[in-house]
Structure formats: C-alpha cells, structure tokens
Design a protein around this motif. Structure first.
Motif, PDB file in Angstrom:
ATOM      1  N   ALA A  86       0.832  -1.207   0.000  1.00  0.00           N
ATOM      2  CA  ALA A  86       0.000   0.000   0.000  1.00  0.00           C
ATOM      3  C   ALA A  86       0.866   1.255   0.000  1.00  0.00           C
ATOM      4  CB  ALA A  86      -0.936  -0.019   1.207  1.00  0.00           C
ATOM      5  N   LEU A  87       1.960   1.221   0.759  1.00  0.00           N
ATOM      6  CA  LEU A  87       2.849   2.381   0.786  1.00  0.00           C
ATOM      7  C   LEU A  87       3.509   2.586  -0.578  1.00  0.00           C
ATOM      8  CD1 LEU A  87       4.259   4.653   2.280  1.00  0.00           C
ATOM      9  CD2 LEU A  87       5.972   2.993   3.048  1.00  0.00           C
ATOM     10  N   ALA A  88       3.926   1.503  -1.220  1.00  0.00           N
ATOM     11  CA  ALA A  88       4.524   1.610  -2.553  1.00  0.00           C
ATOM     12  C   ALA A  88       3.532   2.227  -3.538  1.00  0.00           C
ATOM     13  CB  ALA A  88       4.979   0.233  -3.032  1.00  0.00           C
ATOM     14  N   GLU A  89       2.265   1.851  -3.424  1.00  0.00           N
ATOM     15  CA  GLU A  89       1.237   2.414  -4.300  1.00  0.00           C
ATOM     16  C   GLU A  89       1.055   3.901  -4.041  1.00  0.00           C
ATOM     17  OE1 GLU A  89      -3.177   1.072  -5.789  1.00  0.00           O
ATOM     18  OE2 GLU A  89      -2.765   0.999  -3.632  1.00  0.00           O
ATOM     19  N   ARG A  90       1.068   4.293  -2.754  1.00  0.00           N
ATOM     20  CA  ARG A  90       0.900   5.705  -2.408  1.00  0.00           C
ATOM     21  C   ARG A  90       2.056   6.557  -2.940  1.00  0.00           C
ATOM     22  NH1 ARG A  90      -2.266   7.077   2.071  1.00  0.00           N
ATOM     23  NH2 ARG A  90      -1.471   9.185   1.690  1.00  0.00           N
ATOM     24  N   LEU A  91       3.259   5.960  -2.994  1.00  0.00           N
ATOM     25  CA  LEU A  91       4.442   6.706  -3.409  1.00  0.00           C
ATOM     26  C   LEU A  91       4.724   6.597  -4.906  1.00  0.00           C
ATOM     27  CD1 LEU A  91       6.888   5.842  -0.468  1.00  0.00           C
ATOM     28  CD2 LEU A  91       5.507   7.910  -0.771  1.00  0.00           C
ATOM     29  N   ALA A  92       3.841   5.929  -5.631  1.00  0.00           N
ATOM     30  CA  ALA A  92       4.083   5.673  -7.056  1.00  0.00           C
ATOM     31  C   ALA A  92       4.176   6.946  -7.877  1.00  0.00           C
ATOM     32  CB  ALA A  92       2.993   4.762  -7.615  1.00  0.00           C
TER      33      ALA A  92
END
Length: 290
Positions: A86-92
């Motif tokens: 989820a964090l990786a998606e937010r930082l995409a």
C-alpha cells in the motif's frame, strides 16, 4: 530487484524453487528529487498454524484465507506485506525526496531471513532504516515509535554421529548418538540463567534413527538461546555449544554444530523516533475523524 521471488513456480515446484532461489523481494522506488535513501523492512514468514475458517474471520469471509492447510502468515506477516504494498502504491507518483527501498524479508521467525539480507548487500547505500511490525500486544489504533527489550536469539542445529552396533550382541562396539543428544538436552536446560539480563533456552526438537535393538548412530536436535542483551545471548549460545561438544565427547561421538539463524538486540535512533511519532499520531487522528 528480486532475490528469488519464486513467483513463476507452480504448486508442484514451489518448495524447490523457494529453497533454491529464496523468497525475498527488494525494490527501489526513486523519486523525482534528490534526497536520502530509506530502507523499509516488511518481514514475512509462513508458520505452522492453521488459519481460522469461520465466517467471523475476515480473511475467510472475503476469500483470501491461506490456501495451504496447516500454514498461514501469522504474527501479522500478511499485514506487513499489505502495508508495504500500500505504501509503494501511495508513493508511485514519486512526489517525494530521495529513494525508498522496500525490503520484503522472509524467514523472520527463525532469524534466517534477517541474516541473509545484509549478506546480499541490500542495505548498501542506505541512509535511514525503519522496520514495521504489527501486534506486540498493543491495542488497536496504537502506534509505537521504536521498541526496547526485544530478545536477541540464536537458533542452533546439532547433528551427532556415532557408530551403530547390536545393542545386545555387541553394545561395547557402539557409540550412542542418541544418548549424547539426550544428555545435551538436559545439559542445555540445566544451564544457569544470568543476573544481568533476562535469558531463555529451549530444545525444540530431538530426532534419532535406528531400531529398537540397535545402538543409534545418528541424532539431531534443534535449540535456541534468547536474551534481552545481545552480548549475554552470545555468551549463552557459547555455553550451549560447550554442552553439545561436551556430551559428544563423553559418548565418543562426533557433533556438527550449525547456527541456523539469529538476531541481536538493538537501540533505536532517538532523533528519528522523535520525528516519526508526531506524524503517526497525526495520521491516526485524521483516520479516527473520518
């Protein structure tokens, strides 16, 4: 980069692929602006625990309960993976400074994964490091910035090799590996505790081959030492090894001692904790207000 994700393995070859390639995933997300390199660890492990199947269990009700009976990602491991993704998606969108390195670390409970990751140079060039773990008996909607008192641990496997012989016709020719291992179990549990730090020892498995009338030539045990102080844990581990070597010598057998995993104690960065905690509190308060 992927360190042996095993993602293309079929059910029939999953175990072999993971044993050969490993199960860690390491991925760098570079931003649009220069800045520090953060490493964020999200540990994972499958444990020999049967996941609940009742409709009151959310994963079962939603259809993502473990498909492997008798195994599940307990200890919050599935949650750790979810947080990381989820964090990786937010930082995409890459609208941040620096680089974020996502470390999906396997084999957390045995300590093997943590030991293997630095050996693969995955923390090379990292400026700041943070890890996440769910649970730890904290109530829901509680965030702990940093932790103290986590046990250092060393996992050890000992293989005893003796000489088989007929227990009635020629017992004097045998060298009893099982007897050495059994004596080691008692010796390990009989080790004195330390007054300077909390300590634990445990022998988890003991196995031996042979037959009822054969002096056993092979035996294997696994054990662990723990302490809230890394140096004390190292000393306790050495005493465990002394017991293993001593009981082997007493029975005239060989012993091969292998450290299969481990981790030491740590001290968190106070400045980083002071910066992280207010942010976590702010996020929680905004979530509660929704």
């Amino acid at each position: 980069m992927a360190i042996g994700s095993g993602a293309d393995a079929t059910d029939a070859t999953d175990a072999a692929a993971l044993a050969e390639e490993g199960a860690a995933i390491v991925a760098d997300l570079e931003s649009s602006r220069p800045g520090p390199t953060w490493a964020l660890r999200f540990d994972m492990d499958a444990l020999p625990v049967t996941e609940a199947s009742g409709t009151e269990h959310f994963p079962a009700a939603q259809g993502f309960r473990s498909a492997y009976e008798g195994f599940m990602h307990a200890c919050g491991h599935d949650g750790h993976v979810t947080i990381g993704l989820a964090l990786a998606e937010r930082l995409a969108d890459r609208e941040f400074a620096g680089t974020v390195r996502f470390l999906f670390q396997p084999a957390e409970d045995g300590g093997r994964g943590a030991r293997a990751m630095p050996g693969a140079d995955v923390i090379e060039g990292v400026d700041r490091f943070a890890a996440v773990h769910l649970g730890l008996d904290l109530p829901a909607r509680t965030v702990g910035a940093g932790i103290t008192g986590i046990f250092a641990t060393t996992k050890t496997r000992a293989r005893f090799g003796g000489v088989a012989s007929h227990a009635a016709a020629a017992p004097q020719d045998g060298r009893n590996a099982l007897l050495a291992a059994a004596a080691a179990v008692l010796g390990i549990h009989g080790l004195p505790r330390f007054s300077t730090a909390d300590t634990r020892v445990n022998v988890g498995t003991l196995q031996a081959g042979g037959n009822v009338n054969i002096v056993p030539a092979l035996a294997e045990l696994t054990c662990e030492a723990r302490s809230r102080d890394g140096a004390v844990n190292a000393e306790l581990t050495e005493r465990v090894k002394q017991v293993l070597r001593g009981t082997a010598l007493a029975q005239g057998v060989e012993v091969d001692i292998e450290e299969t995993g481990g981790s030491t104690s740590l001290t968190c960065d106070g400045e980083l904790l002071d910066a992280a905690l207010p942010v976590a509190v702010d996020v929680l308060e905004r979530l509660i207000r929704r």
